[in-house]
Write a protein that holds these residues in place. Sequence first.
Motif, PDB file in Angstrom:
ATOM      1  N   TYR A  43      -5.916   4.633  -3.203  1.00  0.00           N
ATOM      2  CA  TYR A  43      -7.771   4.556  -2.724  1.00  0.00           C
ATOM      3  C   TYR A  43      -7.964   5.804  -1.823  1.00  0.00           C
ATOM      4  O   TYR A  43      -6.367   6.469  -1.172  1.00  0.00           O
ATOM      5  N   TYR A  62       0.908  -1.263   0.010  1.00  0.00           N
ATOM      6  CA  TYR A  62      -0.227   0.193  -0.180  1.00  0.00           C
ATOM      7  C   TYR A  62       0.918   1.542   0.154  1.00  0.00           C
ATOM      8  O   TYR A  62       0.784   2.237  -0.015  1.00  0.00           O
ATOM      9  N   THR A  63       2.116   1.426   0.118  1.00  0.00           N
ATOM     10  CA  THR A  63       2.923   2.245   0.782  1.00  0.00           C
ATOM     11  C   THR A  63       4.681   2.065   1.189  1.00  0.00           C
ATOM     12  O   THR A  63       4.668   1.126   1.890  1.00  0.00           O
ATOM     13  N   ASN A  80      -0.936   6.864  -1.645  1.00  0.00           N
ATOM     14  CA  ASN A  80      -0.525   5.081  -1.824  1.00  0.00           C
ATOM     15  C   ASN A  80      -0.782   4.617  -2.733  1.00  0.00           C
ATOM     16  O   ASN A  80      -1.090   4.872  -3.951  1.00  0.00           O
ATOM     17  N   ILE A 103      -8.440   1.494   3.258  1.00  0.00           N
ATOM     18  CA  ILE A 103      -6.734   1.146   3.357  1.00  0.00           C
ATOM     19  C   ILE A 103      -6.881   0.037   4.376  1.00  0.00           C
ATOM     20  O   ILE A 103      -6.106  -0.867   4.240  1.00  0.00           O
ATOM     21  N   VAL A 114      -0.338   7.026   4.082  1.00  0.00           N
ATOM     22  CA  VAL A 114      -0.614   6.733   2.570  1.00  0.00           C
ATOM     23  C   VAL A 114      -1.459   8.479   2.381  1.00  0.00           C
ATOM     24  O   VAL A 114      -2.909   7.456   1.563  1.00  0.00           O
TER      25      VAL A 114
END
Length: 361
Positions: free
Chosen positions: A120, A97-98, A116, A126, A113
């Motif tokens: 999203y 995600y990150t 990200n 998330i 995030v």
Amino acid sequence: MHELDDRKIIHVDMDAFYASVEQRDFPELKGKPIAVGGGNNRGVVAAASYEARKYGVRSAMPSVTAKKLCPDLIFVKHRFDKYREVSQQIRDIFLDYTDLVEPLSLDEAYLDVTENKLNYPSATVIAYDIRRRIYETTGLTASAGISINKFVAKIASDYNKPNGQKTITPEEVIPFLEELEIRKFHGIGKVTAEKMYLQGIFTGAHLKERSLEFLQEHFGKSGAHYYNIVRGIHHSPVKPDRIRKSLGAERTFAENISSEIFMKERLTQIAEEIEKRLAKNDVAGKTVTLKIKYSDFKTQTRSKTLSHFIRTKDLILATAIELMEQEGFRESVRLLGITLSNLNTDVEEDDFVEVQLKFMF
């Protein structure tokens, strides 16, 4: 609203991590009160299952006390290699995600995030997705807090534990902090809370009423920090590469040591452990600190700063023994520890994170 960040920060905290791993791997332990750690008279609880927590059993509690609180408590030996393995699985999920992931320990981390990898728009979504994937991958549950900064996200992650999450939006931050009991502010311990109670500060609203000058007068350098956090001001970034301020190890003994020869043997073992950890982290240090705790729990510490960086067990041990001989010691030593600080990382002290590495039997 006052200087609120527009970042989206998630704090993910695994639920009773060590104990949950044991209950997952050994089904006969499921639903039972267990403690990870030594069950002998010198043992300490490293982690407790939720079933044990209902009795008041907590981490860092002496095993003897834990047994009195919960007579049916089951002690299991720690398996740190397994916990590290599972922690890496969880870390890999975060990185999908990150890249802005700041691990605090094996079982918790901050994630930024705001931007990200999956684009999203919702940090709440998330967090749900991360918790779902952690459960599908490891069979373990996690809780999460979502907000505009690390401070508020950390507090939020405790609210719906276990296996839950809480989002505090930018508009909700100030009302949330004003209603919050002062003892629930992350970083305000029991001693500071008692001091605040004496000043009539019981909630965030009470804290917010106090001027910066008042807080600095009564709480020193921390006064400005308290003044800011209750206003939602906490700009500390998520740091993917946390830098250690120190690295050390300590050992609590099953029986008291009353011989200098035995002390040197134990210091040798501790120095060897530190040498391995220094090599693994590719660091060295200049300041050696020796810690001695006696059977009456009184503690002595003594430090020496060298003119050059060291990382070998022989030099660490030699300095520790020198400190021991300078200090002199009484009989009945129950704990020895060595810490190496003043590391060769060329980072300002405020950017360091203290790491205390313990190993018990």
